[in-house]
Motif scaffolding. Structure first.
Motif, short mmCIF file in Angstrom:
data_model
loop_
_atom_site.label_atom_id
_atom_site.label_comp_id
_atom_site.label_asym_id
_atom_site.label_seq_id
_atom_site.Cartn_x
_atom_site.Cartn_y
_atom_site.Cartn_z
N HIS A 19 0.80 -1.16 -0.02
CA HIS A 19 0.62 -0.23 -0.06
C HIS A 19 0.72 1.65 0.21
N PRO A 20 1.40 2.13 -1.05
CA PRO A 20 2.42 3.11 -1.21
C PRO A 20 1.80 3.54 -0.48
N PRO A 21 2.79 4.53 0.05
CA PRO A 21 2.79 5.37 0.93
C PRO A 21 2.44 7.40 0.40
N TYR A 34 0.64 -5.76 -6.07
CA TYR A 34 1.26 -7.18 -5.34
C TYR A 34 2.52 -7.01 -6.07
N LEU A 35 3.28 -7.34 -5.27
CA LEU A 35 4.77 -7.41 -5.68
C LEU A 35 5.33 -9.08 -5.74
N GLY A 36 6.49 -9.17 -6.59
CA GLY A 36 6.88 -10.08 -6.20
C GLY A 36 8.60 -9.36 -6.28
N VAL A 37 9.42 -9.74 -5.24
CA VAL A 37 10.94 -10.08 -5.53
C VAL A 37 11.50 -11.71 -5.35
N ASP A 38 12.64 -12.21 -6.69
CA ASP A 38 13.25 -13.10 -6.39
C ASP A 38 14.66 -12.26 -5.47
N ARG A 117 11.69 -6.50 3.69
CA ARG A 117 13.08 -5.81 3.40
C ARG A 117 13.54 -5.07 2.29
N ILE A 118 13.07 -5.62 1.52
CA ILE A 118 12.73 -4.79 0.11
C ILE A 118 11.86 -3.68 0.22
N ASN A 119 10.20 -4.34 0.34
CA ASN A 119 9.57 -2.98 0.55
C ASN A 119 9.55 -1.93 1.82
N GLY A 120 10.54 -1.65 2.25
CA GLY A 120 11.07 -1.22 3.61
C GLY A 120 12.29 -0.47 2.97
N LYS A 121 12.91 -0.63 1.85
CA LYS A 121 13.91 -0.06 0.92
C LYS A 121 12.99 0.97 -0.26
N LEU A 122 12.75 0.45 -0.59
CA LEU A 122 11.39 1.16 -1.63
C LEU A 122 10.54 2.29 -0.82
N ARG A 123 9.99 2.40 0.52
CA ARG A 123 9.40 3.45 1.32
C ARG A 123 10.52 4.75 2.08
N TYR A 124 11.95 4.05 2.28
CA TYR A 124 12.66 4.74 2.54
C TYR A 124 14.05 5.28 1.83
N GLU A 125 14.10 4.56 1.39
CA GLU A 125 15.85 5.25 0.61
C GLU A 125 14.86 5.41 -1.41
N ILE A 126 13.98 5.10 -1.58
CA ILE A 126 13.21 5.80 -3.05
C ILE A 126 11.53 6.62 -3.06
N GLU A 127 11.13 6.03 -2.27
CA GLU A 127 9.56 6.48 -2.38
C GLU A 127 9.85 8.16 -1.63
N LYS A 128 10.39 8.72 -0.61
CA LYS A 128 10.71 9.35 0.65
C LYS A 128 10.62 10.48 0.17
N LEU A 165 8.74 3.33 -12.27
CA LEU A 165 9.35 4.14 -12.82
C LEU A 165 10.67 3.98 -11.37
N GLU A 166 9.65 3.63 -10.20
CA GLU A 166 10.85 3.36 -8.92
C GLU A 166 10.91 2.30 -9.00
N ILE A 167 10.34 1.28 -9.09
CA ILE A 167 10.78 -0.23 -9.41
C ILE A 167 11.88 -0.28 -10.46
N GLU A 168 11.40 0.55 -11.47
CA GLU A 168 12.20 -0.33 -12.19
C GLU A 168 13.56 0.86 -12.44
N GLN A 169 14.11 1.55 -11.30
CA GLN A 169 15.30 2.73 -10.88
C GLN A 169 15.73 0.97 -9.75
#
Length: 217
Positions: A19-21, A34-38, A117-128, A165-169
Motif C-alpha cells: 500500500h504505497p504511502p 502486489y509485488l514479487g521479488v526474486d 525488507r525490500i518494501n522498506g528499501k522502496l519506502r525509505y530509500e526511494i519513495e521518501k 518508474l521507482e521499481i525500474e530504478q
C-alpha cells in the motif's frame, strides 16, 4: 537467526501486497500493489496494481506467468507468501508441484517474508523523496514520523506511473553483493539451471481464461 541466502535467480520468489504511502483522492484512498521479488537478485520480477487488494491477486499470478514466459525463463522453484489472500489457492495453484515446486505460506508474520525488507528499501530509500509521500505516525525514526503537513493528492494514473518508474530504478541499481551488476542484470545472468518447465496443464484451468465452445469432442 538468519537463513542462508540463495545465490541463483529463480530459487525463491517472495511476494506480498503493498500500500504505497500516497493518496489519489481527497478521501485518502491509496493504491494497492502486489509485488514479487526474486530473492537472489533482489529484482522485482512481477508487479500488478489496482484500487482494491482482493482484485489483483489472480492478475498477479497471471502476470508472473506472462513475464517469465516472454523472457524465456522457467517459473521460480519456490514461493514464499502470506496466507490472508493466498490460502484459497493452497490446494490448487499453490499445491507443491503445480505452479511452484515448494511453497511457504506465512501466517501473520510480516518479518517471515524477505520482500518486507525490500518494501522498506522502496519506502525509505526511494519513495521518501517523492511528491506526496506520507510518513507513518509511529515510525521508530523521528525523520520518518508523520508531520503536520496536509496530504497531497496524486492522481491515480500519475501515482501508479511514478511507482513503476521507482521499481525500474530499483531494479537498475547495483546488486548489494556484486556492485558490477545491477539487480536486473544479476537476475538475467544467474538463472538457476535446474528449474522445472511451466506446468501449463495444471495451472491453466485455475488461472487461465475460459472460452465457451459448442464443440463436443
Amino acid at each position: 537467526h538468519q537463513m542462508e541466502m540463495p545465490t541463483m535467480a529463480g530459487s525463491i520468489i517472495s511476494i506480498d501486497d503493498r500500500h504505497p504511502p500516497f493518496v489519489y483522492n481527497k478521501q485518502g484512498d491509496r493504491a494497492w500493489f502486489y509485488l514479487g521479488v526474486d530473492i537472489a537478485s533482489q529484482a522485482m520480477t512481477t508487479v500488478v496494481y489496482g484500487r482494491s487488494k482482493e482484485s489483483i491477486l489472480v492478475d498477479f499470478y497471471r502476470q508472473m506467468v506472462r513475464n517469465y514466459t516472454e523472457w524465456g525463463y522457467c517459473l521460480p522453484n519456490e514461493l514464499e507468501c502470506e496466507s490472508s489472500l493466498n490460502s484459497s489457492y493452497k490446494d490448487t495453484l499453490l499445491r507443491p508441484g503445480t505452479m511452484f515446486q515448494k511453497v511457504k505460506i506465512e501466517a501473520n508474520n510480516a518479518r517471515g517474508k524477505y520482500i518486507e525488507r525490500i518494501n522498506g528499501k522502496l519506502r525509505y530509500e526511494i519513495e521518501k523523496t517523492a511528491m506526496g509521500w506520507i510518513a507513518r505516525p509511529k515510525a521508530k525514526s523521528e525523520a520518518n514520523q508523520l508531520s503536520s503537513a496536509k496530504k497531497q493528492v496524486i492522481p491515480f494514473d500519475i501515482l501508479v506511473n511514478e511507482r513503476m518508474l521507482e521499481i525500474e530504478q530499483f531494479n537498475n541499481s547495483a546488486h548489494p553483493e556484486n556492485a558490477s551488476l545491477s539487480r536486473w542484470d544479476y537476475f538475467e545472468q544467474n538463472q538457476h539451471p535446474d528449474l522445472k518447465p511451466t506446468n501449463w496443464e495444471l495451472i491453466l484451468p485455475i488461472i487461465g481464461y475460459k472460452t465457451p465452445t459448442s464443440c463436443k469432442a
